[in-house]
Design a protein around this motif. Structure first.
Motif, PDB file in Angstrom:
ATOM      1  N   UNK A 255      18.875  16.713  -3.136  1.00 38.84           N
ATOM      2  CA  UNK A 255      18.059  16.182  -2.034  1.00 38.84           C
ATOM      3  C   UNK A 255      16.692  15.770  -2.563  1.00 38.84           C
ATOM      4  N   UNK A 256      16.061  14.854  -1.843  1.00 39.31           N
ATOM      5  CA  UNK A 256      14.741  14.356  -2.240  1.00 39.31           C
ATOM      6  C   UNK A 256      13.662  15.353  -1.822  1.00 39.31           C
ATOM      7  N   UNK A 257      12.675  15.574  -2.696  1.00 44.59           N
ATOM      8  CA  UNK A 257      11.503  16.381  -2.345  1.00 44.59           C
ATOM      9  C   UNK A 257      10.388  15.422  -1.915  1.00 44.59           C
ATOM     10  N   UNK A 258       9.876  15.653  -0.702  1.00 40.77           N
ATOM     11  CA  UNK A 258       8.799  14.822  -0.171  1.00 40.77           C
ATOM     12  C   UNK A 258       7.460  15.508  -0.419  1.00 40.77           C
ATOM     13  N   UNK A 259       6.497  14.732  -0.888  1.00 38.92           N
ATOM     14  CA  UNK A 259       5.176  15.276  -1.209  1.00 38.92           C
ATOM     15  C   UNK A 259       4.097  14.420  -0.542  1.00 38.92           C
ATOM     16  N   UNK A 260       2.886  15.002  -0.414  1.00 33.27           N
ATOM     17  CA  UNK A 260       1.808  14.297   0.285  1.00 33.27           C
ATOM     18  C   UNK A 260       1.197  13.186  -0.557  1.00 33.27           C
ATOM     19  N   UNK A 261       1.204  13.345  -1.887  1.00 29.60           N
ATOM     20  CA  UNK A 261       0.598  12.326  -2.758  1.00 29.60           C
ATOM     21  C   UNK A 261       1.093  12.496  -4.191  1.00 29.60           C
ATOM     22  N   UNK A 262       0.623  11.610  -5.080  1.00 25.07           N
ATOM     23  CA  UNK A 262       1.088  11.628  -6.469  1.00 25.07           C
ATOM     24  C   UNK A 262       0.671  12.921  -7.173  1.00 25.07           C
ATOM     25  N   UNK A 263      -0.478  13.470  -6.823  1.00 27.39           N
ATOM     26  CA  UNK A 263      -0.929  14.715  -7.464  1.00 27.39           C
ATOM     27  C   UNK A 263       0.064  15.837  -7.177  1.00 27.39           C
ATOM     28  N   UNK A 264       0.507  15.903  -5.937  1.00 25.21           N
ATOM     29  CA  UNK A 264       1.451  16.965  -5.553  1.00 25.21           C
ATOM     30  C   UNK A 264       2.784  16.815  -6.284  1.00 25.21           C
ATOM     31  N   UNK A 265       3.099  15.595  -6.752  1.00 29.02           N
ATOM     32  CA  UNK A 265       4.367  15.379  -7.459  1.00 29.02           C
ATOM     33  C   UNK A 265       4.406  16.166  -8.761  1.00 29.02           C
ATOM     34  N   UNK A 266       3.231  16.406  -9.347  1.00 28.16           N
ATOM     35  CA  UNK A 266       3.145  17.100 -10.633  1.00 28.16           C
ATOM     36  C   UNK A 266       3.766  18.481 -10.612  1.00 28.16           C
ATOM     37  N   UNK A 267       3.788  19.114  -9.469  1.00 24.33           N
ATOM     38  CA  UNK A 267       4.347  20.465  -9.367  1.00 24.33           C
ATOM     39  C   UNK A 267       5.877  20.461  -9.513  1.00 24.33           C
ATOM     40  N   UNK A 268       6.492  19.328  -9.177  1.00 22.63           N
ATOM     41  CA  UNK A 268       7.956  19.281  -9.121  1.00 22.63           C
ATOM     42  C   UNK A 268       8.576  18.599 -10.329  1.00 22.63           C
ATOM     43  N   UNK A 269       7.775  17.790 -11.047  1.00 27.17           N
ATOM     44  CA  UNK A 269       8.304  17.060 -12.204  1.00 27.17           C
ATOM     45  C   UNK A 269       7.783  17.689 -13.498  1.00 27.17           C
TER      46      UNK A 269
ATOM     47  N   UNK B 204       4.002   4.875  -8.570  1.00 23.44           N
ATOM     48  CA  UNK B 204       3.371   5.698  -7.528  1.00 23.44           C
ATOM     49  C   UNK B 204       2.086   5.036  -7.027  1.00 23.44           C
ATOM     50  N   UNK B 205       1.298   4.517  -7.980  1.00 24.09           N
ATOM     51  CA  UNK B 205       0.038   3.896  -7.588  1.00 24.09           C
ATOM     52  C   UNK B 205       0.259   2.694  -6.680  1.00 24.09           C
ATOM     53  N   UNK B 206       1.299   1.940  -6.985  1.00 24.14           N
ATOM     54  CA  UNK B 206       1.504   0.706  -6.228  1.00 24.14           C
ATOM     55  C   UNK B 206       2.277   0.938  -4.919  1.00 24.14           C
TER      56      UNK B 206
ATOM     57  N   UNK C  39      11.665  12.443  -6.064  1.00 18.98           N
ATOM     58  CA  UNK C  39      10.371  12.644  -5.393  1.00 18.98           C
ATOM     59  C   UNK C  39       9.985  11.419  -4.583  1.00 18.98           C
ATOM     60  N   UNK C  40       9.497  11.677  -3.376  1.00 14.77           N
ATOM     61  CA  UNK C  40       9.066  10.563  -2.521  1.00 14.77           C
ATOM     62  C   UNK C  40       7.846  10.989  -1.723  1.00 14.77           C
ATOM     63  N   UNK C  41       6.910  10.062  -1.571  1.00 15.88           N
ATOM     64  CA  UNK C  41       5.719  10.297  -0.763  1.00 15.88           C
ATOM     65  C   UNK C  41       5.802   9.374   0.455  1.00 15.88           C
ATOM     66  N   UNK C  42       6.189   9.925   1.615  1.00 20.60           N
ATOM     67  CA  UNK C  42       6.399   9.062   2.782  1.00 20.60           C
ATOM     68  C   UNK C  42       5.086   8.568   3.382  1.00 20.60           C
TER      69      UNK C  42
ATOM     70  N   UNK D 282       6.052  20.891  -0.831  1.00 24.18           N
ATOM     71  CA  UNK D 282       7.207  20.006  -0.997  1.00 24.18           C
ATOM     72  C   UNK D 282       8.228  20.245   0.097  1.00 24.18           C
ATOM     73  N   UNK D 283       8.697  19.169   0.702  1.00 18.04           N
ATOM     74  CA  UNK D 283       9.724  19.292   1.739  1.00 18.04           C
ATOM     75  C   UNK D 283      10.998  18.590   1.281  1.00 18.04           C
TER      76      UNK D 283
END
Ligand code: TXA
Ligand code: MG
Length: 340
Positions: A58-72, A83-85, A114-117, A137-138
């Protein structure tokens, strides 16, 4: 229960997530069934609700690119560029998973999606969940039973799961309407695993290199499993036939001969035909078509017809995600679909 996303609604959602419960979460693509990605039991609850095999990630949803660092474990330069674009937005990146990510999330694989909605309600929940001391992460697959049509309205989630999902936040109709584009960056060259809201040409423009089709991928490591890549998926109960506009009169004549009730989704080019029980006009624009796709499939499915006839929309890069979903919906349609 469908709940307004005011301060009290968001607080209730966060309390449920912290208690290991599953909630219905609006995103700009489709509604998700969300649970704390760091809590394997909560994630297992999502799988049980959906009836989805536990080896599907399943996809982990995060608030921003910084939060992605915890999961990758690593965020390659290409991932940062994307991510920036495109974040927040309808783009999921497959990256090597960080050591602590539960295997329940990754389906036992060494990668994580990982996805930032962009949806403001999803953003509000993610931020409040992180601020309340949660993992930030959700885990959230689409809020439909395995293999069936994805939800784009809060009522779709409620209809599908009833009281089994204690709270669905009302985020209105999803603006994109089909699931995120998935790009695998865990194996070197970028590989498109699922077409969606972000177009391949825009990804390539950002990266400056081609995005490969799954068949062209360098075979380093196991090919990731993608449930959306099953031939049958996103499927209505009524048998669905995709056909060219030129084939519609013959299909209607045949249905009339068999006294079959048909629901038709056709472009405005053709006038409604009295032999169809239900007739819906398809948008000419790819984005509008995607936005209404799942709600229309659900409506046509609920009309009690014997067959759905959908005129194939135009070809072209903007229509890739729509064609992908329609083709899988057609393969999987019918009353006795074996969940694959
Ligand atoms: O737009 C979306 O992506 C929606 C909303 C709720 O965010 N979510 C969604 O989730 O479509 P789901 O579970 O229905 O589809 C996620 C897809 C699946 O096909 C899954 O196999 C793939 O993402 N996926 C997740 N993690 C993966 C991984 N580590 N490797 C390969 N594929 C992965
Ligand atoms: Mg899905």
């Amino acid at each position: 229960m469908v709940v307004q996303p005011n301060a009290a609604g968001i607080a209730r959602a966060v309390a449920l997530l912290q208690a290991g419960e599953v909630i219905g979460l609006p995103t700009e693509t489709v509604y998700g069934l969300a649970a704390d990605a760091a809590n394997p039991e909560a994630v297992a609850r999502i799988f049980a609700l959906k009836g989805r095999p536990s080896n599907h990630p399943v996809i982990v949803h995060v608030a921003d690119a910084t939060a992605a660092g915890r999961w990758a474990a690593r965020v390659p330069a290409a991932a940062l560029q994307l991510m920036q674009r495109f974040w927040p937005g309808p783009l999921t990146l497959i990256l090597p998973r960080a050591p602590g990510v539960p295997l329940a999330v990754t389906g036992g694989q060494e990668s994580v999606g990982l996805r930032c909605p962009a949806h403001p309600v999803a953003q509000a929940v993610l931020r409040a969940f992180a601020q309340a001391g949660g993992s930030g992460g959700l885990a959230a697959p689409s809020a439909n039973r395995f293999g069936r049509v994805s939800p784009t309205l809060p009522g779709h989630v409620e209809h599908e799961f009833g009281r089994a999902v204690p709270l669905v936040l009302d985020g209105g109709a999803c603006a994109v309407g089909i699931e995120s584009t998935i790009v695998d960056l865990s194996r070197g060259a970028p590989v498109l695993l699922r077409p969606g809201g972000v177009l391949v040409a825009d990804l390539e423009d950002c990266l400056g290199v081609p995005v490969l089709a799954p068949g062209q991928a360098p075979v380093a490591g196991a090919v990731p499993r993608v449930s959306g890549a099953l031939a049958a998926h996103y499927a209505p109960h009524t048998p669905l036939r995709l056909l060219a506009l030129a084939g519609l009169p013959a299909a209607l004549a045949e249905a009339a001969r068999q006294a079959a009730r048909v629901a038709v989704w056709a472009p405005a080019l053709v006038p409604p035909d009295a032999r169809a029980t239900v007739w819906q006009v398809a948008p000419a624009d790819a984005q509008a078509y995607a936005r209404g796709l799942y709600a229309t499939l659900r409506e046509l499915d609920a009309a009690g017809c014997d067959q759905l006839l959908i005129v194939r929309p135009p070809e072209g890069p903007a229509w890739l995600g729509v064609h992908d979903r329609l083709a899988r919906a057609a393969v999987g349609s019918g009353p006795a679909v074996a969940a694959q």
